[in-house]
Design an enzyme around this catalytic site. Structure first.
Site, PDB file in Angstrom:
ATOM      1  N   ASP A  16      -6.611  10.758 -11.898  1.00 35.72           N
ATOM      2  CA  ASP A  16      -6.370   9.834 -11.225  1.00 35.72           C
ATOM      3  C   ASP A  16      -6.052   9.339 -11.485  1.00 35.72           C
ATOM      4  OD1 ASP A  16      -7.756   8.298  -9.185  1.00 35.72           O
ATOM      5  OD2 ASP A  16      -9.416   7.363 -10.234  1.00 35.72           O
ATOM      6  N   HIS A  33       2.184  12.286  -6.252  1.00 37.55           N
ATOM      7  CA  HIS A  33       1.009  13.100  -6.077  1.00 37.55           C
ATOM      8  C   HIS A  33       1.945  14.481  -7.322  1.00 37.55           C
ATOM      9  CE1 HIS A  33      -2.270  12.059  -4.569  1.00 37.55           C
ATOM     10  NE2 HIS A  33      -1.733  12.005  -3.171  1.00 37.55           N
ATOM     11  N   ASN A  64     -11.762  14.470  -0.055  1.00 38.58           N
ATOM     12  CA  ASN A  64     -10.020  14.036  -0.270  1.00 38.58           C
ATOM     13  C   ASN A  64      -9.791  14.578   1.652  1.00 38.58           C
ATOM     14  OD1 ASN A  64      -9.115  14.287  -3.628  1.00 38.58           O
ATOM     15  ND2 ASN A  64     -10.018  12.411  -2.635  1.00 38.58           N
TER      16      ASN A  64
END
Ligand code: FPP
Length: 235
Positions: A16, A33, A64
């Site tokens: 996370d 990411h 998501n």
């Protein structure tokens, strides 16, 4: 790390904080990411070298999809062109499995997933389960349906339903449950990740964002785990 004899066999990680890391560094979310994916490669190799047998990472949850199309697309691309490609040409002997609702993914991605699983299936190093389009309650619903179907087909009796049977109908069938669950970025919740499998896991939370969670941090999390006494409900 305290003790090389007591390393966990199975580590689960909620990776996370990619976007907060990006923001902190004045970068776009997609860059966060990308760094997160880079770190996944780094830490998988490191965990494999340490002798960890199973690592399960949460890369994309069934929730998501609510993110922007652009961000969802960026994460799918990272999996396909960055992560799977890497393990395909990698000689680290890691066995890759992708767990989750494959049927909802674009066909080209699910085909790539099948290819990498096939290509790495005889590897003898660590098994890396990448949870992608994964939801823990959904996993239990699927297991329940499978089992109900077997009862309906007279393959098993209701009395045959026990904990082992349920475990063996989950994506992680045949694998030991995680000994240790790590969540980065300061959040302290489970978010529908492996709810059945983590019943007796030790939880370690760290404030580090996923892209900056290093090999040393992993060793520290393992050391914290090693200082705990696991009782499994006994005395
Ligand atoms: C959590 O950070 C991360 C995700 C939801 C995506 C996970 C993706 C990776 C680690 C990289 C790609 C890896 C694969 C296998 C595709 P967040 O976006 O929730 O960050 P925030 O909590 O700061 O908003």
């Amino acid at each position: 790390m305290e003790n090389i004899d007591n390393i966990p066999s199975h580590i689960a990680i909620i990776m996370d904080g990619n976007r907060r890391w990006a923001k902190k560094n004045n970068l776009q979310a997609a860059q966060g990411h990308k760094e997160g994916a880079e770190n996944l490669k780094r830490l998988s190799k490191f965990a494999n070298k340490l002798g960890i047998k199973y690592m399960t990472v949460y890369a994309f949850s069934t929730e998501n999809w609510k993110r922007t199309e652009e961000e969802v697309g960026a994460i799918m691309k990272l999996l396909k062109f960055y992560i799977l490609d890497f393990f395909k040409s990698d000689d680290n002997n890691i066995k890759v499995k992708v767990i989750g609702r494959m049927e909802d993914l674009p066909k080209d991605l699910s085909n790539e997933i099948k290819k990498i699983e096939e290509k790495t299936k005889n590897n003898t190093g660590m098994t890396l389960n990448i949870a992608f389009n994964y939801g823990g309650r959904d996993e239990i619903v699927r297991a329940t349906r499978n089992i109900a179907q077997k009862v309906k087909n007279n393959e098993i009796e209701i009395e045959d339903i026990n904990e082992d049977l349920i475990s063996n109908n989950l994506y992680t069938a045949g694998q030991p449950d995680p000994d240790l669950l790590i969540r980065t970025s300061g959040e302290e919740r489970i978010s529908n990740f492996l709810p059945w499998q983590i019943s007796y896991s030790e939880f370690v939370f760290t404030d580090k964002y996923w892209p900056e969670y290093s090999e040393e941090d992993l060793l520290e999390s393992i050391a914290i785990y090693q200082k705990r006494t696991r009782r499994f409900g006994g005395k």
